[in-house]
Write an enzyme that holds these catalytic residues in place. Structure first.
Site, mmCIF file in Angstrom:
data_model
loop_
_atom_site.group_PDB
_atom_site.id
_atom_site.type_symbol
_atom_site.label_atom_id
_atom_site.label_comp_id
_atom_site.label_asym_id
_atom_site.label_seq_id
_atom_site.Cartn_x
_atom_site.Cartn_y
_atom_site.Cartn_z
ATOM 1 N N GLY A 1 0.822 -1.200 0.000
ATOM 2 C CA GLY A 1 0.000 0.000 0.000
ATOM 3 C C GLY A 1 0.853 1.245 0.000
ATOM 4 N N GLY B 1 0.887 5.549 1.158
ATOM 5 C CA GLY B 1 0.323 6.579 2.013
ATOM 6 C C GLY B 1 0.804 7.939 1.601
ATOM 7 N N GLY B 2 0.560 8.928 2.474
ATOM 8 C CA GLY B 2 0.929 10.285 2.140
ATOM 9 C C GLY B 2 2.427 10.524 2.083
ATOM 10 C CG MET B 3 4.581 11.306 5.077
ATOM 11 S SD MET B 3 5.117 11.346 6.804
ATOM 12 C CE MET B 3 6.906 11.264 6.613
ATOM 13 N N GLY B 4 4.862 7.735 1.948
ATOM 14 C CA GLY B 4 5.676 6.673 1.388
ATOM 15 C C GLY B 4 4.866 5.450 1.062
ATOM 16 C CB VAL C 1 3.627 -0.404 3.664
ATOM 17 C CG1 VAL C 1 3.913 -1.628 4.538
ATOM 18 C CG2 VAL C 1 3.514 0.847 4.530
ATOM 19 C CE LYS D 1 4.861 4.689 6.973
ATOM 20 N NZ LYS D 1 4.026 5.084 8.122
ATOM 21 C CG ASP E 1 -3.833 10.676 11.807
ATOM 22 O OD1 ASP E 1 -4.997 11.084 11.659
ATOM 23 O OD2 ASP E 1 -3.106 10.329 10.860
#
Length: 401
Positions: A17, A19-22, A24, A39, A134
């Site tokens: 998957g 995400g906003g920063m990187g 996995v 990650k 969060d």
């Protein structure tokens, strides 16, 4: 990047998957031959000092929390290209977001497990001075372990350190910044206040519970400004109105109002108290075979006051009905056994008990009972016989002289 080696120790297998920063990745530890999750930060994000610092802090913070309900960090370092990576335990299961997307909503018993496990993780984090900031379904993972499920918190990238000496260096989540997913932000987060503490996580968890029970969020708006206005000034809708046919206990309504109170002082005083209160309000604690306090973190009855800090057990206390979410199998009812009729036994009449006299004080042990006439007659005959024997003995002694 598939097949790429990381730090000479891991080989990337496939993308799990983004995400906003990187991203996995599923990877293999080359020497142990075991699966891990890697990650990686995006190349562009790594050029931003704040984003890179947040990525590094996530590894440091998650490694500090000793809980089975926080994803374990196994390793942290740099790739051959100088980009930071985090090696974590490889989990099998699904996020809470995926489960809600598939099933729309959960039962109160299923939600109770989410609450219990997440509160265990939050309690450990709060004890060491960490605020997640969060909490949302995307950061809650339902992992399959053996024959059951365990719930874990992911992503401490925007966590706030309330202990100034806990982690040195720049805080990339500077106080006053608007961080977190807007739908789950607490009122103090939405205001950008400096006083955001652990109670912000409890508010966000309240929103997650609302969504679990109803399939909808309590606060929605087409833009950020109106959404913040609702969070700050609109009471949450009633659960019964959001999900009329869900069969949510009325006690949970009161629990929700306290969990989503605008003022932090009006909310639950700790993650532990929030969890205990939900177990009772949802009826889970009273319906378990292990007694009325089953499902509570330490097996004790809930307390209205804030409990002292302490170590919680990490074993599951509120199990989902089954690993696949199905309802538990009820035991087959047993036919009643006909009782053999017995002849009635007449109870022997008891003499009336004399009431305490006015002279008998509170410390008296027992009240005097009336003596039955038959008993008096028996004692009179016995005493008369003894007297006759004594007289006969005296006469006999006199005649023998």
């Amino acid at each position: 990047m598939e097949g790429q080696r990381i730090a000479g120790k891991y080989r990337l297998a496939r993308l799990l998957g983004r995400g906003g920063m990187g991203s996995v990745w599923l990877a293999e530890h080359l020497s142990l031959r075991t699966p891990v999750a890697i990650k990686l930060i995006d190349v562009e994000a790594a050029k931003n000092a704040t984003a890179r610092a947040r990525f590094d802090r996530e590894a440091q913070i998650a490694a500090r929390i000793r809980s089975a309900h926080v994803v374990k960090v196994l390793d942290h370092g740099l790739t051959d290209d100088g980009l930071p990576y985090i090696a974590m335990e490889c989990l099998a299961g699904e996020s809470l977001r995926d489960r809600l997307s598939a099933r729309r909503r959960l039962t109160p018993a299923e939600t109770a497990k989410i609450v219990s496990h997440i509160c265990r993780a939050l309690s450990r984090a709060h004890e060491v001075g960490l605020v997640h900031r969060d909490i949302k379904p995307e950061n809650i993972f339902i992992a399959r372990e053996d024959d059951g499920e365990i719930v874990k918190i992911l992503d401490f990238g925007v966590a706030k350190v309330t202990d100034a000496l806990a982690i040195t260096g720049m805080d990339p989540t500077r106080t006053g910044a608007l961080l977190g997913t807007p739908y789950y932000m607490s009122p103090e987060q939405a205001r950008g206040l400096k006083s955001v503490d652990y109670r912000s996580d409890l508010w966000s968890l309240g929103v997650v519970v609302f969504e679990c029970l109803t399939g909808a969020r309590p606060f929605t708006a087409p833009a950020l400004g109106p959404l913040i206005a609702k969070i700050l000034g609109t009471p949450p809708p009633a659960l019964s109105a959001a999900a009329p046919g869900a069969g949510i206990p009325v006690e949970v309504e009161a629990w929700m109002r306290k969990a989503l109170a605008v003022e932090p002082d009006a909310r639950f005083a700790s993650a532990r108290e929030l969890s205990e209160a939900f177990m009772v309000a949802s009826g889970v604690a009273d319906s378990m075979d292990r007694g009325s306090s089953a499902g509570l973190p330490d097996g004790k009855p809930p307390s209205a006051v804030r409990p002292p800090d302490g170590v919680w057990e990490t074993a599951d206390t509120v199990a989902l009905p089954s690993g696949d979410g199905r309802a538990p199998v009820a035991a087959a009812p047993q036919p009643p056994v006909a009782a053999t009729p017995q002849p009635p036994v007449a109870a022997a009449p008891q003499p009336p008990v004399a009431p305490l006299s006015s002279a008998t004080g509170p410390g008296a042990v027992a009240a005097a009972r009336p003596v039955a006439p038959a008993r008096v007659l028996v004692w009179a005959v016995v005493l008369l016989a003894i007297a006759l024997l004594a007289v006969s003995g005296v006469l006999a002694a006199t005649l023998l002289r």
